[in-house]
Design a protein around this motif. Structure first.
Motif, PDB file in Angstrom:
ATOM      1  N   ALA A  89      17.065  17.837 -14.530  1.00 57.51           N
ATOM      2  CA  ALA A  89      17.363  19.071 -15.254  1.00 57.51           C
ATOM      3  C   ALA A  89      18.387  18.858 -16.360  1.00 57.51           C
ATOM      4  O   ALA A  89      18.561  19.710 -17.232  1.00 57.51           O
ATOM      5  CB  ALA A  89      17.874  20.129 -14.281  1.00 57.51           C
ATOM      6  N   LEU A  90      19.070  17.720 -16.338  1.00 56.96           N
ATOM      7  CA  LEU A  90      20.083  17.432 -17.352  1.00 56.96           C
ATOM      8  C   LEU A  90      19.413  17.058 -18.669  1.00 56.96           C
ATOM      9  O   LEU A  90      18.321  16.503 -18.698  1.00 56.96           O
ATOM     10  CB  LEU A  90      20.985  16.286 -16.882  1.00 56.96           C
ATOM     11  CG  LEU A  90      21.732  16.506 -15.559  1.00 56.96           C
ATOM     12  CD1 LEU A  90      22.497  15.246 -15.188  1.00 56.96           C
ATOM     13  CD2 LEU A  90      22.665  17.703 -15.652  1.00 56.96           C
ATOM     14  N   GLY A 111      32.205  11.473 -14.395  1.00 54.02           N
ATOM     15  CA  GLY A 111      31.388  11.930 -15.506  1.00 54.02           C
ATOM     16  C   GLY A 111      30.581  13.164 -15.166  1.00 54.02           C
ATOM     17  O   GLY A 111      30.319  14.007 -16.034  1.00 54.02           O
ATOM     18  N   LEU A 112      30.210  13.312 -13.892  1.00 50.67           N
ATOM     19  CA  LEU A 112      29.445  14.489 -13.462  1.00 50.67           C
ATOM     20  C   LEU A 112      30.221  15.783 -13.692  1.00 50.67           C
ATOM     21  O   LEU A 112      29.638  16.829 -13.972  1.00 50.67           O
ATOM     22  CB  LEU A 112      29.085  14.359 -11.980  1.00 50.67           C
ATOM     23  CG  LEU A 112      28.049  13.293 -11.604  1.00 50.67           C
ATOM     24  CD1 LEU A 112      28.048  13.074 -10.095  1.00 50.67           C
ATOM     25  CD2 LEU A 112      26.662  13.687 -12.087  1.00 50.67           C
ATOM     26  N   THR A 122      25.958  21.241 -18.101  1.00 50.30           N
ATOM     27  CA  THR A 122      25.018  21.893 -17.179  1.00 50.30           C
ATOM     28  C   THR A 122      25.653  22.153 -15.817  1.00 50.30           C
ATOM     29  O   THR A 122      25.304  23.121 -15.140  1.00 50.30           O
ATOM     30  CB  THR A 122      23.751  21.027 -17.006  1.00 50.30           C
ATOM     31  OG1 THR A 122      23.131  20.852 -18.286  1.00 50.30           O
ATOM     32  CG2 THR A 122      22.763  21.672 -16.061  1.00 50.30           C
ATOM     33  N   LEU A 123      26.589  21.290 -15.418  1.00 47.29           N
ATOM     34  CA  LEU A 123      27.227  21.412 -14.104  1.00 47.29           C
ATOM     35  C   LEU A 123      28.631  21.998 -14.203  1.00 47.29           C
ATOM     36  O   LEU A 123      29.435  21.839 -13.283  1.00 47.29           O
ATOM     37  CB  LEU A 123      27.281  20.034 -13.424  1.00 47.29           C
ATOM     38  CG  LEU A 123      25.947  19.320 -13.219  1.00 47.29           C
ATOM     39  CD1 LEU A 123      26.168  17.963 -12.560  1.00 47.29           C
ATOM     40  CD2 LEU A 123      24.997  20.166 -12.393  1.00 47.29           C
ATOM     41  N   ARG A 124      28.918  22.671 -15.299  1.00 48.40           N
ATOM     42  CA  ARG A 124      30.259  23.190 -15.544  1.00 48.40           C
ATOM     43  C   ARG A 124      30.768  24.085 -14.411  1.00 48.40           C
ATOM     44  O   ARG A 124      31.929  24.000 -14.018  1.00 48.40           O
ATOM     45  CB  ARG A 124      30.277  23.972 -16.859  1.00 48.40           C
ATOM     46  CG  ARG A 124      31.667  24.416 -17.307  1.00 48.40           C
ATOM     47  CD  ARG A 124      31.580  25.227 -18.583  1.00 48.40           C
ATOM     48  NE  ARG A 124      30.940  24.459 -19.635  1.00 48.40           N
ATOM     49  CZ  ARG A 124      31.584  23.608 -20.423  1.00 48.40           C
ATOM     50  NH1 ARG A 124      32.877  23.400 -20.237  1.00 48.40           N
ATOM     51  NH2 ARG A 124      30.937  22.957 -21.368  1.00 48.40           N
ATOM     52  N   GLN A 125      29.886  24.923 -13.858  1.00 46.95           N
ATOM     53  CA  GLN A 125      30.313  25.855 -12.813  1.00 46.95           C
ATOM     54  C   GLN A 125      30.671  25.154 -11.504  1.00 46.95           C
ATOM     55  O   GLN A 125      31.355  25.724 -10.654  1.00 46.95           O
ATOM     56  CB  GLN A 125      29.217  26.885 -12.557  1.00 46.95           C
ATOM     57  CG  GLN A 125      27.891  26.279 -12.108  1.00 46.95           C
ATOM     58  CD  GLN A 125      26.819  27.324 -11.874  1.00 46.95           C
ATOM     59  OE1 GLN A 125      27.123  28.491 -11.666  1.00 46.95           O
ATOM     60  NE2 GLN A 125      25.555  26.919 -11.939  1.00 46.95           N
ATOM     61  N   HIS A 126      30.232  23.901 -11.360  1.00 47.57           N
ATOM     62  CA  HIS A 126      30.542  23.126 -10.144  1.00 47.57           C
ATOM     63  C   HIS A 126      31.595  22.052 -10.410  1.00 47.57           C
ATOM     64  O   HIS A 126      31.779  21.146  -9.592  1.00 47.57           O
ATOM     65  CB  HIS A 126      29.272  22.464  -9.614  1.00 47.57           C
ATOM     66  CG  HIS A 126      28.141  23.407  -9.372  1.00 47.57           C
ATOM     67  ND1 HIS A 126      28.201  24.412  -8.435  1.00 47.57           N
ATOM     68  CD2 HIS A 126      26.909  23.503  -9.963  1.00 47.57           C
ATOM     69  CE1 HIS A 126      27.059  25.086  -8.433  1.00 47.57           C
ATOM     70  NE2 HIS A 126      26.261  24.567  -9.356  1.00 47.57           N
ATOM     71  N   ARG A 127      32.282  22.152 -11.541  1.00 46.99           N
ATOM     72  CA  ARG A 127      33.190  21.092 -11.978  1.00 46.99           C
ATOM     73  C   ARG A 127      34.247  20.743 -10.942  1.00 46.99           C
ATOM     74  O   ARG A 127      34.465  19.565 -10.629  1.00 46.99           O
ATOM     75  CB  ARG A 127      33.855  21.501 -13.292  1.00 46.99           C
ATOM     76  CG  ARG A 127      34.946  20.544 -13.772  1.00 46.99           C
ATOM     77  CD  ARG A 127      35.381  20.884 -15.179  1.00 46.99           C
ATOM     78  NE  ARG A 127      34.278  20.674 -16.120  1.00 46.99           N
ATOM     79  CZ  ARG A 127      34.375  20.930 -17.425  1.00 46.99           C
ATOM     80  NH1 ARG A 127      35.495  21.440 -17.917  1.00 46.99           N
ATOM     81  NH2 ARG A 127      33.365  20.702 -18.220  1.00 46.99           N
TER      82      ARG A 127
END
Length: 243
Positions: free
Chosen positions: A102-103, A175-176, A181-186
């Motif tokens: 999805a990235l 890096g994740l 895309t994963l900002r809300q799970h940072r």
């Protein structure tokens, strides 16, 4: 717009300064020796180097997973490039893991470069610093004196233990946490990767391969590199929504 983008761009520099401060403060301190003494008793370390199944679980297996992740990212990027050149190619999306597939290609490229650059940079630094591992020192029944960082560099001590390279393999996944895309799970990602990296670092500390500061500096430097690369890769993406 200017203040927000600038504050983001310079976070990596603040992290770099923190890394340097940690290096100068902890690398040659009694805190390092005191922590290592917790893992050393009666002339023996708590864990024997290479002892199984610990070596496989905490050393070989994490390194293998990181290599497989790198190969997987290269595969996806190659396939996407192939599809852009040849649109009629059979769709292989069902074979890709959804969270990673999805990235965007930019995010995948950033992640790939990060997991390569972080361990590589730290491995290169190890060859320059010549810092001894605890199990090399006379303090812990070794044959080398306990020297500070500069003394080790000048003396070119036959050791390469600073910063901690093995832990950096885990920390490279920071890096994740910088992927848009994963900002809300940072923050969740940050906590998980920190625990992973320190677990790998603690494993090496149990048999005297690293001091506490070696893993600490490895963590901060990994975070610095991941943040610096993110400021380059995602700078435009961060500016557009603000505009």
């Amino acid at each position: 717009m200017t203040s927000e983008s600038n504050s983001t761009d310079w976070v990596w520099l603040k992290l770099l300064c923190l890394t340097i401060i940690a290096t100068l403060t902890f690398e040659h301190s009694q805190l390092d020796v005191g922590i290592s003494e917790l893992f050393y008793a009666d002339g023996h370390w708590l864990l024997e180097k290479g002892a199984q199944p610990y070596a496989f679980i905490f050393y070989d297996f994490p390194k293998l997973l990181l290599i497989l992740l790198g190969v997987y990212l290269i595969t996806i990027l190659t396939w996407r490039y192939w599809q852009s050149r040849y649109p009629d190619t059979v769709n292989a999306k069902p074979f890709f893991i959804k969270p990673i597939a999805a990235l965007s290609s930019r995010e995948l490229g950033y992640l790939l470069i990060t997991i390569i650059m972080v361990p590589t940079t730290i491995a290169l630094l190890k060859g320059v610093t010549h810092v001894s591992c605890p199990n090399h020192l006379t303090l812990f029944n070794g044959d080398l004196p306990y020297l500070n960082l500069w003394q080790n560099i000048v003396a070119m001590t036959p050791a390469k233990c600073f910063p901690a390279a093995h832990a950096s393999a885990g920390f490279s996944l920071y890096g994740l946490a910088f992927l848009p895309t994963l900002r809300q799970h940072r923050y969740k990602i940050f906590v998980i990767i920190t625990v992973l990296g320190w677990t790998m670092g603690l494993y090496k500390m149990l048999f005297g391969d690293h001091f506490f500061s070696h893993t600490l500096v490895s963590m901060l430097l990994s975070l610095t590199i991941a943040c610096a690369l993110a400021s380059v890769f995602f700078k435009r993406a961060a500016v557009r929504p603000i505009r």
